[in-house]
Design a protein around this motif. Structure first.
Motif, PDB file in Angstrom:
ATOM      1  N   GLU A  37       1.243  -1.649  -0.302  1.00 27.25           N
ATOM      2  CA  GLU A  37      -0.287  -0.087  -0.009  1.00 27.25           C
ATOM      3  C   GLU A  37       0.547   1.229   0.232  1.00 27.25           C
ATOM      4  O   GLU A  37       1.841   0.965   1.101  1.00 27.25           O
ATOM      5  CB  GLU A  37      -0.795   0.350   1.312  1.00 27.25           C
ATOM      6  CG  GLU A  37      -1.783  -0.978   1.131  1.00 27.25           C
ATOM      7  CD  GLU A  37      -2.952  -0.925   2.293  1.00 27.25           C
ATOM      8  OE1 GLU A  37      -3.152  -0.029   3.257  1.00 27.25           O
ATOM      9  OE2 GLU A  37      -3.727  -1.831   2.827  1.00 27.25           O
ATOM     10  N   ARG A  38       0.764   2.006  -0.760  1.00 24.74           N
ATOM     11  CA  ARG A  38       0.854   3.307  -0.510  1.00 24.74           C
ATOM     12  C   ARG A  38       0.367   4.415  -1.270  1.00 24.74           C
ATOM     13  O   ARG A  38      -1.103   4.437  -1.246  1.00 24.74           O
ATOM     14  CB  ARG A  38       2.440   3.106  -2.131  1.00 24.74           C
ATOM     15  CG  ARG A  38       3.448   2.636  -1.694  1.00 24.74           C
ATOM     16  CD  ARG A  38       4.377   3.287  -0.382  1.00 24.74           C
ATOM     17  NE  ARG A  38       5.459   2.280  -1.338  1.00 24.74           N
ATOM     18  CZ  ARG A  38       6.280   0.966  -0.471  1.00 24.74           C
ATOM     19  NH1 ARG A  38       4.314   0.704   0.420  1.00 24.74           N
ATOM     20  NH2 ARG A  38       6.965   0.122   0.143  1.00 24.74           N
ATOM     21  N   TRP A  39       0.494   5.734  -0.398  1.00 22.46           N
ATOM     22  CA  TRP A  39      -0.370   6.801  -0.197  1.00 22.46           C
ATOM     23  C   TRP A  39       0.204   7.650  -1.786  1.00 22.46           C
ATOM     24  O   TRP A  39       1.270   7.583  -2.230  1.00 22.46           O
ATOM     25  CB  TRP A  39      -0.184   8.247   0.610  1.00 22.46           C
ATOM     26  CG  TRP A  39      -0.909   7.026   1.779  1.00 22.46           C
ATOM     27  CD1 TRP A  39      -0.696   6.653   2.641  1.00 22.46           C
ATOM     28  CD2 TRP A  39      -2.687   7.522   1.962  1.00 22.46           C
ATOM     29  NE1 TRP A  39      -1.725   5.858   3.739  1.00 22.46           N
ATOM     30  CE2 TRP A  39      -2.815   6.926   2.348  1.00 22.46           C
ATOM     31  CE3 TRP A  39      -3.355   8.444   0.812  1.00 22.46           C
ATOM     32  CZ2 TRP A  39      -4.172   6.612   3.527  1.00 22.46           C
ATOM     33  CZ3 TRP A  39      -4.694   8.373   1.648  1.00 22.46           C
ATOM     34  CH2 TRP A  39      -5.178   7.747   1.858  1.00 22.46           C
ATOM     35  N   LEU A  40      -0.605   7.401  -2.686  1.00 20.50           N
ATOM     36  CA  LEU A  40      -0.308   9.110  -3.892  1.00 20.50           C
ATOM     37  C   LEU A  40      -0.804  10.655  -3.331  1.00 20.50           C
ATOM     38  O   LEU A  40      -2.069  11.010  -3.558  1.00 20.50           O
ATOM     39  CB  LEU A  40      -0.887   8.968  -5.218  1.00 20.50           C
ATOM     40  CG  LEU A  40      -0.921   6.900  -5.093  1.00 20.50           C
ATOM     41  CD1 LEU A  40      -1.734   6.530  -6.502  1.00 20.50           C
ATOM     42  CD2 LEU A  40       0.805   6.841  -5.768  1.00 20.50           C
ATOM     43  N   LYS A 217      10.658  16.018   5.069  1.00 19.87           N
ATOM     44  CA  LYS A 217      10.931  15.001   4.208  1.00 19.87           C
ATOM     45  C   LYS A 217      12.789  15.089   4.472  1.00 19.87           C
ATOM     46  O   LYS A 217      13.559  14.360   5.081  1.00 19.87           O
ATOM     47  CB  LYS A 217      10.559  14.448   3.089  1.00 19.87           C
ATOM     48  CG  LYS A 217      11.901  13.465   2.798  1.00 19.87           C
ATOM     49  CD  LYS A 217      11.106  12.833   1.183  1.00 19.87           C
ATOM     50  CE  LYS A 217      11.845  11.555   0.586  1.00 19.87           C
ATOM     51  NZ  LYS A 217      12.026  10.946  -0.325  1.00 19.87           N
ATOM     52  N   GLU A 218      13.382  16.330   4.310  1.00 16.70           N
ATOM     53  CA  GLU A 218      14.511  17.006   4.197  1.00 16.70           C
ATOM     54  C   GLU A 218      15.258  17.532   5.621  1.00 16.70           C
ATOM     55  O   GLU A 218      16.401  17.391   6.205  1.00 16.70           O
ATOM     56  CB  GLU A 218      14.746  17.978   3.151  1.00 16.70           C
ATOM     57  CG  GLU A 218      14.148  17.731   1.659  1.00 16.70           C
ATOM     58  CD  GLU A 218      14.755  17.868   0.262  1.00 16.70           C
ATOM     59  OE1 GLU A 218      14.863  18.958   1.028  1.00 16.70           O
ATOM     60  OE2 GLU A 218      14.231  17.339  -0.469  1.00 16.70           O
ATOM     61  N   ARG A 255       5.482  12.422   9.624  1.00 17.31           N
ATOM     62  CA  ARG A 255       6.631  12.151   9.698  1.00 17.31           C
ATOM     63  C   ARG A 255       7.072  11.018  10.907  1.00 17.31           C
ATOM     64  O   ARG A 255       7.709  10.561  10.309  1.00 17.31           O
ATOM     65  CB  ARG A 255       7.544  14.084  11.012  1.00 17.31           C
ATOM     66  CG  ARG A 255       8.209  13.913  11.274  1.00 17.31           C
ATOM     67  CD  ARG A 255       9.132  14.233  12.351  1.00 17.31           C
ATOM     68  NE  ARG A 255       9.049  16.099  11.484  1.00 17.31           N
ATOM     69  CZ  ARG A 255       9.899  17.083  11.639  1.00 17.31           C
ATOM     70  NH1 ARG A 255       9.723  17.346  13.251  1.00 17.31           N
ATOM     71  NH2 ARG A 255      10.041  17.816  11.362  1.00 17.31           N
ATOM     72  N   ILE A 256       6.281  10.310  10.952  1.00 15.92           N
ATOM     73  CA  ILE A 256       5.944   9.400  12.081  1.00 15.92           C
ATOM     74  C   ILE A 256       5.986   8.553  10.322  1.00 15.92           C
ATOM     75  O   ILE A 256       7.209   7.000  10.608  1.00 15.92           O
ATOM     76  CB  ILE A 256       5.286   8.874  12.777  1.00 15.92           C
ATOM     77  CG1 ILE A 256       5.119   9.713  14.018  1.00 15.92           C
ATOM     78  CG2 ILE A 256       5.126   7.504  13.238  1.00 15.92           C
ATOM     79  CD1 ILE A 256       4.200   9.540  14.765  1.00 15.92           C
ATOM     80  N   ARG A 257       5.469   8.174   9.756  1.00 18.88           N
ATOM     81  CA  ARG A 257       5.278   6.932   8.638  1.00 18.88           C
ATOM     82  C   ARG A 257       6.666   7.820   7.509  1.00 18.88           C
ATOM     83  O   ARG A 257       7.536   5.713   7.560  1.00 18.88           O
ATOM     84  CB  ARG A 257       4.777   7.980   7.284  1.00 18.88           C
ATOM     85  CG  ARG A 257       4.000   6.935   6.696  1.00 18.88           C
ATOM     86  CD  ARG A 257       3.353   7.371   5.042  1.00 18.88           C
ATOM     87  NE  ARG A 257       2.165   7.332   5.387  1.00 18.88           N
ATOM     88  CZ  ARG A 257       0.968   8.333   4.687  1.00 18.88           C
ATOM     89  NH1 ARG A 257       1.420   8.921   3.020  1.00 18.88           N
ATOM     90  NH2 ARG A 257      -0.243   8.398   4.757  1.00 18.88           N
ATOM     91  N   LEU A 258       7.585   8.302   7.616  1.00 20.94           N
ATOM     92  CA  LEU A 258       8.719   8.793   6.770  1.00 20.94           C
ATOM     93  C   LEU A 258      10.088   8.357   7.761  1.00 20.94           C
ATOM     94  O   LEU A 258      11.182   7.265   6.773  1.00 20.94           O
ATOM     95  CB  LEU A 258       9.171  10.000   6.638  1.00 20.94           C
ATOM     96  CG  LEU A 258       7.942  11.034   6.139  1.00 20.94           C
ATOM     97  CD1 LEU A 258       8.824  12.753   5.923  1.00 20.94           C
ATOM     98  CD2 LEU A 258       8.923  10.358   4.657  1.00 20.94           C
ATOM     99  N   GLN A 259       9.843   7.728   8.771  1.00 18.23           N
ATOM    100  CA  GLN A 259      10.622   7.445   9.562  1.00 18.23           C
ATOM    101  C   GLN A 259      10.604   5.678   9.591  1.00 18.23           C
ATOM    102  O   GLN A 259      11.403   5.194   9.928  1.00 18.23           O
ATOM    103  CB  GLN A 259      10.272   8.002  11.395  1.00 18.23           C
ATOM    104  CG  GLN A 259      10.688   9.150  12.142  1.00 18.23           C
ATOM    105  CD  GLN A 259      10.043  10.297  12.850  1.00 18.23           C
ATOM    106  OE1 GLN A 259       9.883   9.053  13.666  1.00 18.23           O
ATOM    107  NE2 GLN A 259      10.543  10.953  13.372  1.00 18.23           N
ATOM    108  N   LEU A 260       9.079   5.478  10.112  1.00 16.43           N
ATOM    109  CA  LEU A 260       8.673   3.839   9.876  1.00 16.43           C
ATOM    110  C   LEU A 260       9.221   3.889   8.477  1.00 16.43           C
ATOM    111  O   LEU A 260      10.525   1.950   8.096  1.00 16.43           O
ATOM    112  CB  LEU A 260       8.259   3.871   9.630  1.00 16.43           C
ATOM    113  CG  LEU A 260       7.142   4.127  11.634  1.00 16.43           C
ATOM    114  CD1 LEU A 260       5.771   3.753  11.233  1.00 16.43           C
ATOM    115  CD2 LEU A 260       7.637   3.276  11.986  1.00 16.43           C
ATOM    116  N   MET A 261       9.640   4.522   7.175  1.00 11.67           N
ATOM    117  CA  MET A 261      10.323   3.961   6.270  1.00 11.67           C
ATOM    118  C   MET A 261      11.851   3.827   6.102  1.00 11.67           C
ATOM    119  O   MET A 261      12.002   3.210   5.415  1.00 11.67           O
ATOM    120  CB  MET A 261       9.293   5.387   5.044  1.00 11.67           C
ATOM    121  CG  MET A 261       8.144   4.371   4.846  1.00 11.67           C
ATOM    122  SD  MET A 261       8.122   5.797   3.082  1.00 11.67           S
ATOM    123  CE  MET A 261       8.293   5.758   1.684  1.00 11.67           C
TER     124      MET A 261
END
Length: 264
Positions: A37-40, A217-218, A255-261
């Motif tokens: 699953e991915r968010w577009l 993200k950056e 931000r949490i989603r980015l950390q998990l990725m």
């Protein structure tokens, strides 16, 4: 074995660089039965999606083998890709799809396999050709060559709309567009509605959220309050509301989603 998404992106540098944002190919290959699953994220753009393998879900709608003509993206969408998914796609720049499709779709337009009479005489041939190509680069090359021939008949967007899009991308206030475009505010809004199915103000809202997501993200060291201030939101609560409406997620959740990725 863990289910993995294999993804390749190509961004044109010369030919149709002003029309096409990117061409891409993706597949899900695994012995696992778990989907990817991915968010577009919303980008105010549109495109075409060639479904070559397993059925996919876009939000709550399932689509089988065929072609999806995608509307202008106004809100984030969830794509669900099971094992043996094979997708090839093209993403147009803002406004281009109206010229390319000859209409502006409000919802994804599903075109089944017998598609020749629906859109283009050779689109069915392209679909079959993509299915025969092995590997992402071969599929992207086939799509690229088709676009080289097809996009020659596309006139592009009006200069006034292009000027307005460029001005808004530089954070020019919507009320100041008349200083850059030789149209009244009502004429500009009508042009945005015709070509992009949104107002200039909504387009700028998308750009603001998109820019804030890039900063999240950056620049992981920045606080949400600082990001809200730097990105032109009234305050953090305003940024939260805009994220939830357009990205379907809060800045903190993103931000949490980015950390998990990053952790894999």
């Amino acid at each position: 074995m863990r289910t993995a998404l294999d993804f390749t992106l190509f961004q044109p540098q010369k030919r149709f660089v002003n029309d096409v944002q990117a061409l891409w190919s993706a597949s899900v290959v695994s012995r696992s039965e778990q989907p990817v699953e991915r968010w577009l994220n919303s980008d105010a753009c549109s495109g075409m999606l060639f479904i070559l393998g397993s059925d996919i879900d876009l939000d709550d709608t399932s689509f089988s083998k065929g072609v999806l003509l995608l509307p202008v993206s106004k809100k984030a969408q969830l794509i669900r890709m099971p094992p043996r998914t094979q997708l090839v796609g093209v993403r147009f720049h803002p406004g281009i799809s109206f010229s390319f499709f000859g209409t502006l779709y409000r919802q994804p337009k599903y075109v089944p396999l017998n598609i020749g009479e629906h859109f283009s005489a050779d689109l069915n041939g392209l679909y079959c050709g993509l299915g025969k190509r092995q590997g992402h680069y071969a599929k992207i090359t086939a799509l690229y060559r088709w676009l080289l021939h097809t996009i020659e008949s596309v006139n592009g967007i009006p200069l006034s709309l292009m000027t307005a899009l460029n001005a808004l991308s530089q954070n020019i206030a919507v009320g100041s567009l008349r200083e850059y475009v030789s149209l009244s505010q009502r004429q500009t809004e009508r042009q945005f509605k015709t070509w992009m199915n949104m107002t200039p103000k909504y387009y700028q809202r998308i750009l603001r959220v998109k820019s804030a997501m890039k900063v999240l993200k950056e620049r992981s060291e920045l606080s949400l309050v600082a990001i809200a201030t730097n990105q032109g939101f009234t305050d953090q609560a305003h940024m939260n509301r805009e994220f939830k409406h357009i990205a379907n997620i809060t800045p903190r959740e993103y931000r949490i989603r980015l950390q998990l990725m990053e952790r894999g």
